[in-house]
Design an enzyme around this catalytic site. Structure first.
Site, PDB file in Angstrom:
ATOM      1  N   SER A  16      18.582  48.747  -3.089  1.00 42.89           N
ATOM      2  CA  SER A  16      17.931  48.103  -1.950  1.00 42.89           C
ATOM      3  C   SER A  16      16.664  48.858  -1.532  1.00 42.89           C
ATOM      4  O   SER A  16      15.801  49.121  -2.367  1.00 42.89           O
ATOM      5  CB  SER A  16      18.926  47.976  -0.801  1.00 42.89           C
ATOM      6  N   ASP A  38      19.792  36.396  -3.989  1.00 44.98           N
ATOM      7  CA  ASP A  38      19.706  37.452  -2.973  1.00 44.98           C
ATOM      8  C   ASP A  38      18.648  37.070  -1.935  1.00 44.98           C
ATOM      9  O   ASP A  38      17.469  36.910  -2.252  1.00 44.98           O
ATOM     10  CB  ASP A  38      19.334  38.773  -3.656  1.00 44.98           C
ATOM     11  N   HIS A  74      23.792  40.789  -1.845  1.00 46.00           N
ATOM     12  CA  HIS A  74      22.675  41.716  -1.950  1.00 46.00           C
ATOM     13  C   HIS A  74      23.025  42.875  -2.873  1.00 46.00           C
ATOM     14  O   HIS A  74      22.335  43.129  -3.850  1.00 46.00           O
ATOM     15  CB  HIS A  74      22.300  42.222  -0.563  1.00 46.00           C
TER      16      HIS A  74
END
Length: 638
Positions: free
Chosen positions: A470, A556, A601
């Site tokens: 991320s 995502d 995610h």
């Protein structure tokens, strides 16, 4: 949100057994509510470890792919239970409400619920408050009742798109708090837990840069806030009927370089879970005499797992590390002592070492690192090294137990966790020093950490790998551009690598909310130019790069696939251009983009992802992976 948003993750603690994450569990009255197989069930507390349970709801009725229970809340008189249901391949969730009777039945179902809590009104009617999430934004609060007086109404809407809303019920259930927050500012409203239809009471109108969270005990509010100097968290209190900021009295201050991980309130004690200078502590404050007892926890421990506890006499919690499964501890108030779980001692305590080191960044800041390696490792300079980094949002690096990290250490790897600026390991200022136009501090810290590790004899560049997910992809991708010679291979998961174009796109769901972290390039030319200096996508150029394995998720919403694909294509073009002039002997690095289906995610426990990443690292370093996969099978269900 670390202070009050409690997530219980239970793990099987016996080594050399199957590793499994056990879903949410709640004790209420004399029952334990939890997931068994594909069902929501409950059993009597003393029978919780047996197979004697009552099925309340079969999750298969929702027709979802491998659903799991993320959160459970039981109504005060146990007339209803609410559960939030999710799947691994999506962030969308469904909240179901089950009426508890001889034949439990689903009373209602609400889509896209984020947080939810029960209270009971003056007529002994159960009221469910919940927040509704749309496009990753949580702005609306609803309240609902069931049975003969069924209703469902929107109760509050936040107008500022940079804020989000979540609910928290104080430990004594006296107040339901509506918490309205962005990255650096918060505002809290109180709903009377005994009169939930009355208008809410504002604690303190939002002040830019001021964060605060609320607990309650004996008609007093305990406020965890960063108001005043220094701008780190401190504990304050005031009478519940005079909640405004001018009435807050300082009650307890933290040492410098301290992160408040959590707070738990009891009848006569307040317990603070702290991280100070990269070590864990528990501070037990006696509320009758304001006494403070500070307990330094075992040096192997890297993280807390909070326990949903209703026992007023004890404070249980778990400690864990990336290579050691959680271990239970209980602080008993009557004895004034901390007791640890007895029984089987994990052999990793004798076969591995954990070191707390520091690296000096180029501006002189000391950056903490946590390093793991086998006790009997010889010539550590020739061992492979896996570095972890995040450095954003004031969040700590994840230090929870991961079986794949355990088997890497068992196989001779060195693991290094670099707690760079932008993260929260040393408190709020540590985050402030690594966001907006100070983001390059985090990159300098990461470079300094890897150079310090090499300088102290931990591995070498040809055996050094880097892992990030991320927002951690920003610093990892930036390092690949600025100092590729430090690395041999990199694994990225759902990486944020196109900061500039993302922050310029106001149609993206999180752009406005993220401005306080990255800046506003649409309106501020200085911030736009600063982002250009470190943005991984913007700084790709023809040069040597480490090999890179990227895992991305098809739908995502947080880090869209388009930006990752563009990054990958541009990176491949730059590598090919450089290889043409590098000579025939040049070994072109690998760039692999693994696109997984689904809309999540980051899927931490994806066996397919874990296997692919480990296989990639071993192949790039030219290592034999036979034993590591054999050991991994002891933990993961293939």
């Amino acid at each position: 949100m670390d202070a009050f948003e409690k997530v219980r993750t239970k793990l099987e603690t016996q080594p050399q057994e199957e590793y499994e994450i056990i879903n949410a569990e709640v004790k209420h009255g004399g029952f334990v509510y939890y997931q068994e197989g594909c069902c929501l069930v409950r059993s009597k507390d003393e029978e919780a470890d047996n197979d004697n349970y009552e099925v309340l709801f079969n999750l298969e009725e929702l027709k979802l792919d491998q659903p799991f229970i993320d959160c459970i809340r039981v109504a005060p008189d146990e007339k209803y239970v609410a559960a939030k249901i999710r799947t691994d391949d999506s962030e969308a969730s469904t909240c179901i409400v089950i009426k508890l009777s001889d034949q439990p039945v689903m009373e209602a179902s609400f889509p896209n619920v984020s947080s939810f809590e029960w209270v009971k009104d003056e007529e002994d009617e159960d009221v469910l408050f919940y927040t509704f999430q749309r496009n990753l934004r949580c702005h609306d609060v609803y309240r609902a009742t069931f049975g003969e007086n069924r209703r469902n109404e929107r109760f509050y809407t936040e107008k500022d798109p940079s804020y989000f809303v979540f609910l928290y019920l104080t430990k004594d259930s006296r107040f339901l708090t509506i918490n309205i927050m962005n990255k650096i500012t918060s505002e809290v409203w109180l709903i009377d837990g005994q009169s939930p239809w009355d208008p809410p009471v504002l604690i303190q109108k939002r002040i830019y840069g001021v964060l605060y969270y609320i607990e309650h005990r004996d008609d007093e509010l305990y406020i965890l806030t960063n108001v005043g100097e220094p701008t780190e968290f401190k504990l304050m209190r005031t009478a519940a009927d005079t909640p405004a900021i001018m009435n807050w009295d300082l009650f307890f201050t933290m040492k410098r370089n301290t992160k408040v991980v959590d707070l738990d309130m009891f009848k006569d004690h307040c317990v603070l879970f702290l991280k100070h200078s990269n070590l864990l502590y528990v501070n037990v404050i006696g509320l009758a005499d304001d006494s403070v007892r500070s307990l330094k926890l075992p040096p192997w421990a890297c993280g807390f797992i909070m326990d949903t506890n209703s026992d007023p006499k004890n404070c249980p919690f778990q400690l864990c590390s990336p290579i050691r499964p959680p271990k239970y501890y209980t602080y008993k108030f009557a004895e004034g002592k901390l007791f640890e779980e007895t029984g089987h001692e994990d052999p990793i305590t004798k076969t591995s070492r954990v070191l707390r080191l520091e690296a000096k960044s180029k501006d002189g800041k000391l950056v903490p690192m946590t390093v793991f390696h086998k006790t009997d490792s010889e010539d550590l300079q020739k061992k492979p090294l896996l570095v972890h980094v995040y450095g954003a949002y004031g969040m700590d690096l994840k230090m929870n137990f991961r079986p794949e990290r355990r088997v890497l250490v068992d196989d001779g790897w060195i693991l290094a966790y670099c707690h760079v600026r932008g993260g929260g390991e040393l408190g709020l200022q540590w985050h402030a020093d690594g966001r907006l136009t100070k983001k390059l501090n985090g990159l300098a810290d990461l470079e300094a950490c890897i150079e310090a590790l090499h300088g102290q004899g931990f591995s070498q560049p040809s055996l050094t790998t880097l892992s990030a997910f991320s927002a951690g992809g920003v610093l990892a991708g930036a390092l690949c551009n600025s100092s590729p010679e430090l690395l041999r291979a990199v694994t990225l998961e759902a990486p944020f690598v196109d900061v500039l174009n993302t922050m310029l796109d106001k149609t993206m769901p999180l752009t406005v909310e993220e401005i306080e972290e990255w800046g506003n390039p649409s309106c501020d030319e200085k911030e736009k130019n600063y982002i250009k200096r470190y943005c991984p996508y913007q700084n790709i150029k023809p040069q040597h790069y480490p090999s890179i394995h990227i895992t991305a998720y098809e739908n995502d919403e947080r880090v869209p696939l388009k930006g990752i694909v563009n990054y990958t294509e541009k990176l491949k073009e730059a590598i090919m251009e450089y290889s043409k002039s590098a000579g025939e002997a040049y070994q072109t690095p690998s760039v692999i983009l693994d696109i997984q289906p689904g809309g999540s995610h980051v899927i931490e426990d994806s066996h397919k992802k874990i296997t692919a990443q480990i296989k990639f690292l071993y192949e790039e370093l030219g290592l034999d992976s036979t034993s590591v996969f054999e050991n991994l099978k002891k933990y993961l269900k293939f």
